[in-house]
Design a protein around this motif. Structure first.
Motif, PDB file in Angstrom:
ATOM      1  N   ILE A  95      41.785  21.875  70.969  1.00  0.00           N
ATOM      2  CA  ILE A  95      42.641  20.740  70.664  1.00  0.00           C
ATOM      3  C   ILE A  95      42.624  20.554  69.154  1.00  0.00           C
ATOM      4  N   ASP A  96      43.797  20.518  68.542  1.00  0.00           N
ATOM      5  CA  ASP A  96      43.927  20.436  67.097  1.00  0.00           C
ATOM      6  C   ASP A  96      44.099  18.974  66.677  1.00  0.00           C
ATOM      7  N   THR A  97      43.048  18.418  66.060  1.00  0.00           N
ATOM      8  CA  THR A  97      43.110  17.014  65.634  1.00  0.00           C
ATOM      9  C   THR A  97      42.849  16.851  64.136  1.00  0.00           C
ATOM     10  N   GLY A  98      42.952  17.937  63.370  1.00  0.00           N
ATOM     11  CA  GLY A  98      42.764  17.792  61.940  1.00  0.00           C
ATOM     12  C   GLY A  98      42.290  19.061  61.268  1.00  0.00           C
ATOM     13  N   VAL A  99      41.907  18.915  60.002  1.00  0.00           N
ATOM     14  CA  VAL A  99      41.514  20.061  59.183  1.00  0.00           C
ATOM     15  C   VAL A  99      40.392  20.862  59.815  1.00  0.00           C
ATOM     16  N   TRP A 100      39.357  20.176  60.309  1.00  0.00           N
ATOM     17  CA  TRP A 100      38.184  20.908  60.782  1.00  0.00           C
ATOM     18  C   TRP A 100      38.468  21.631  62.090  1.00  0.00           C
ATOM     19  N   GLN A 121      49.263  17.180  64.798  1.00  0.00           N
ATOM     20  CA  GLN A 121      49.746  17.498  63.456  1.00  0.00           C
ATOM     21  C   GLN A 121      51.109  16.872  63.185  1.00  0.00           C
ATOM     22  N   ASP A 122      51.898  16.679  64.244  1.00  0.00           N
ATOM     23  CA  ASP A 122      53.240  16.141  64.082  1.00  0.00           C
ATOM     24  C   ASP A 122      53.247  14.752  63.444  1.00  0.00           C
ATOM     25  N   ALA A 123      52.140  14.017  63.557  1.00  0.00           N
ATOM     26  CA  ALA A 123      52.041  12.678  62.972  1.00  0.00           C
ATOM     27  C   ALA A 123      50.898  12.622  61.966  1.00  0.00           C
ATOM     28  N   ASN A 124      50.682  13.736  61.279  1.00  0.00           N
ATOM     29  CA  ASN A 124      49.631  13.825  60.268  1.00  0.00           C
ATOM     30  C   ASN A 124      48.264  13.453  60.835  1.00  0.00           C
ATOM     31  N   TYR A 125      48.035  13.833  62.085  1.00  0.00           N
ATOM     32  CA  TYR A 125      46.735  13.667  62.745  1.00  0.00           C
ATOM     33  C   TYR A 125      46.274  12.209  62.816  1.00  0.00           C
ATOM     34  N   THR A 126      47.209  11.303  63.057  1.00  0.00           N
ATOM     35  CA  THR A 126      46.862   9.892  63.125  1.00  0.00           C
ATOM     36  C   THR A 126      46.649   9.397  64.555  1.00  0.00           C
ATOM     37  N   TYR A 127      46.561  10.326  65.506  1.00  0.00           N
ATOM     38  CA  TYR A 127      46.263   9.959  66.886  1.00  0.00           C
ATOM     39  C   TYR A 127      45.547  11.116  67.561  1.00  0.00           C
ATOM     40  N   ILE A 128      44.971  10.851  68.719  1.00  0.00           N
ATOM     41  CA  ILE A 128      44.317  11.872  69.536  1.00  0.00           C
ATOM     42  C   ILE A 128      45.274  12.285  70.653  1.00  0.00           C
ATOM     43  N   PRO A 129      45.583  13.572  70.797  1.00  0.00           N
ATOM     44  CA  PRO A 129      46.479  14.006  71.881  1.00  0.00           C
ATOM     45  C   PRO A 129      45.896  13.669  73.248  1.00  0.00           C
ATOM     46  N   LYS A 130      46.763  13.288  74.164  1.00  0.00           N
ATOM     47  CA  LYS A 130      46.296  12.889  75.490  1.00  0.00           C
ATOM     48  C   LYS A 130      47.007  13.619  76.627  1.00  0.00           C
ATOM     49  N   TYR A 150      40.873  11.864  58.751  1.00  0.00           N
ATOM     50  CA  TYR A 150      42.009  11.079  59.246  1.00  0.00           C
ATOM     51  C   TYR A 150      41.596   9.778  59.932  1.00  0.00           C
ATOM     52  N   GLY A 151      40.324   9.680  60.329  1.00  0.00           N
ATOM     53  CA  GLY A 151      39.853   8.445  60.942  1.00  0.00           C
ATOM     54  C   GLY A 151      40.206   8.283  62.394  1.00  0.00           C
ATOM     55  N   THR A 152      40.235   9.405  63.146  1.00  0.00           N
ATOM     56  CA  THR A 152      40.454   9.337  64.594  1.00  0.00           C
ATOM     57  C   THR A 152      39.193   9.762  65.327  1.00  0.00           C
ATOM     58  N   GLU A 153      39.073   9.317  66.583  1.00  0.00           N
ATOM     59  CA  GLU A 153      37.881   9.620  67.377  1.00  0.00           C
ATOM     60  C   GLU A 153      38.259   9.681  68.854  1.00  0.00           C
ATOM     61  N   TRP A 154      37.657  10.623  69.552  1.00  0.00           N
ATOM     62  CA  TRP A 154      37.849  10.705  71.005  1.00  0.00           C
ATOM     63  C   TRP A 154      37.024   9.587  71.662  1.00  0.00           C
ATOM     64  N   HIS A 155      37.691   8.630  72.274  1.00  0.00           N
ATOM     65  CA  HIS A 155      36.973   7.562  72.970  1.00  0.00           C
ATOM     66  C   HIS A 155      36.822   7.862  74.459  1.00  0.00           C
ATOM     67  N   ARG A 156      37.563   8.838  74.923  1.00  0.00           N
ATOM     68  CA  ARG A 156      37.412   9.307  76.304  1.00  0.00           C
ATOM     69  C   ARG A 156      37.320  10.825  76.271  1.00  0.00           C
ATOM     70  N   GLU A 287      44.272   2.605  69.448  1.00  0.00           N
ATOM     71  CA  GLU A 287      43.416   3.104  70.527  1.00  0.00           C
ATOM     72  C   GLU A 287      42.590   4.316  70.132  1.00  0.00           C
ATOM     73  N   ASP A 288      42.909   4.944  69.008  1.00  0.00           N
ATOM     74  CA  ASP A 288      42.193   6.155  68.593  1.00  0.00           C
ATOM     75  C   ASP A 288      41.419   5.977  67.284  1.00  0.00           C
ATOM     76  N   ARG A 289      41.257   4.749  66.835  1.00  0.00           N
ATOM     77  CA  ARG A 289      40.553   4.516  65.581  1.00  0.00           C
ATOM     78  C   ARG A 289      39.075   4.892  65.669  1.00  0.00           C
ATOM     79  N   SER A 290      38.624   5.538  64.638  1.00  0.00           N
ATOM     80  CA  SER A 290      37.224   5.947  64.567  1.00  0.00           C
ATOM     81  C   SER A 290      36.335   4.769  64.210  1.00  0.00           C
ATOM     82  N   ARG A 291      35.171   4.704  64.847  1.00  0.00           N
ATOM     83  CA  ARG A 291      34.174   3.712  64.459  1.00  0.00           C
ATOM     84  C   ARG A 291      33.302   4.221  63.319  1.00  0.00           C
TER      85      ARG A 291
END
Length: 356
Positions: A95-100, A121-130, A150-156, A287-291
């Protein structure tokens, strides 16, 4: 007063810094520095054994897992994971969620086929794909649980449908209550929540190994490292010792559950300010904000320099966003005290009054 919001290497507990500094001068009253003890001596073997034991305890891991402390950072794991797990005829799912995660994908393609199941990537990695599904047969599914840039995190945690789950947890390991038994392999650089830069934790199920046909150089072979007890070559002694001190501190605070509670409070306080103060704009869907890493911009870009200068004047270090995305980033790792978050929120409130 100095406040350390650096994204990594990042803040360490004061107690850990003091104990590490003392060990540099005199480790365990031996008269020797931790920097000069032999790695195959009982002195260091005790450090490594305790560090392994604390990882197992804090993550509630069973005997089916091996625990390694290795060189090379998460970047080496981008290569080492597929080298050990993925045959040339096999397919790994990412799953592609950013640079790393993108770098991990590019490395994996050197060893076998890669299927990118979803990307933000379509939204500059500002969400987690679901909206994706894992369709066997694939060798493993790889995710990056937290994305510092990007400040996203998998919460599930995604359902792998029986496919082994591999995770890069470099920036949120032991920061929240997690069923680590859902994962078959976890890797994490220590320099954000577990210690100093220079050592990488790898946790893996022994049952994953021995299935690829390629020859693996010994230094990159997980099985060889297991057999050698993380001492196939000279380990990063000091970095492992600082990790041990950090794990002791984490346990004394109440373990992962206590970190979860504290980090939830810190993130809630900060995001509340970002949402209600009109000059700031968070960049990640709620809903995908990183803590761990709160990323934001100024609604008026002309105010960026003024805000950066204000932070500098008041001892707020590390608030500049990653060079690839700009803006600002405040990192809230385990060792960051709530008082630092309160202080930067007070700064933000005052800045908003002045410039709103």
């Amino acid at each position: 007063m100095i406040h350390n919001f650096n994204a990594g290497p990042s803040i360490l507990p004061d107690q850990v810094l003091q104990e590490a500094a003392q060990a540099v001068l005199n480790f365990n009253d031996t008269g020797l520095s931790i920097l000069e003890i032999g790695h195959r001596t009982p002195l260091f073997e005790a450090v490594l054994d305790e560090a392994r034991s604390l990882v197992r305890e804090l993550m509630s891991l069973g005997s089916q897992y091996e625990i390694l402390f290795l060189h090379g950072g998460g970047t080496t794991q981008f290569m080492q994971v597929p080298m050990n797990l993925l045959d040339e005829a096999g397919t790994a799912a990412y799953i592609d969620t950013g640079v790393w995660s993108s770098k991990a994908i590019s490395y994996a393609k050197l060893f076998g086929r890669v299927k990118v199941l979803a990307s933000s990537q379509d939204a500059n990695y500002t969400y987690i794909p679901k909206n994706f599904s894992v369709d066997p047969p694939v060798t493993y599914l790889h995710i990056t649980t937290n994305n510092t840039i990007y400040g996203t995190e998998w919460h599930r945690i995604p359902d792998g449908k029986g496919v082994p789950l591999v995770a890069d947890m470099s920036s949120d390991i032991m920061s929240r209550v997690t069923d680590f038994s859902k994962f078959d392999l976890i890797y994490a650089g220590a320099q954000k929540n577990m210690g100093a830069a220079g050592v990488t934790l790898v946790v893996l199920k022994k049952s994953l190994l021995g299935k690829v046909q390629r020859k693996i150089p010994g230094i990159l072979d997980y099985q060889k490292h297991i057999e050698a007890g993380s001492m196939l070559n000279t380990p990063p002694v000091f970095a492992i010792y600082v990790t041990l001190l950090t794990l002791r501190w984490l346990k004394a605070q109440g373990g992962v559950a206590a970190m979860d509670k504290a980090n939830t409070e810190k993130a809630g306080l900060l995001y509340d300010a970002l949402d209600r103060l009109p000059v700031f704009k968070p960049t990640v869907v709620k809903e995908d904000r990183s803590r761990m890493n709160a990323c934001f911009v100024m609604k008026d870009p002309a105010l960026e320099q003024a805000f950066a200068e204000r932070c500098k004047q008041e001892g707020m270090y590390g608030v500049k966003g990653h060079r690839s995305v700009g803006g600002f980033r405040i990192s809230l790792y385990n060792a960051l005290p709530l008082s630092s978050v309160k202080d930067i929120v007070a700064l933000m409130e005052d800045f908003a009054k002045t410039h709103g």
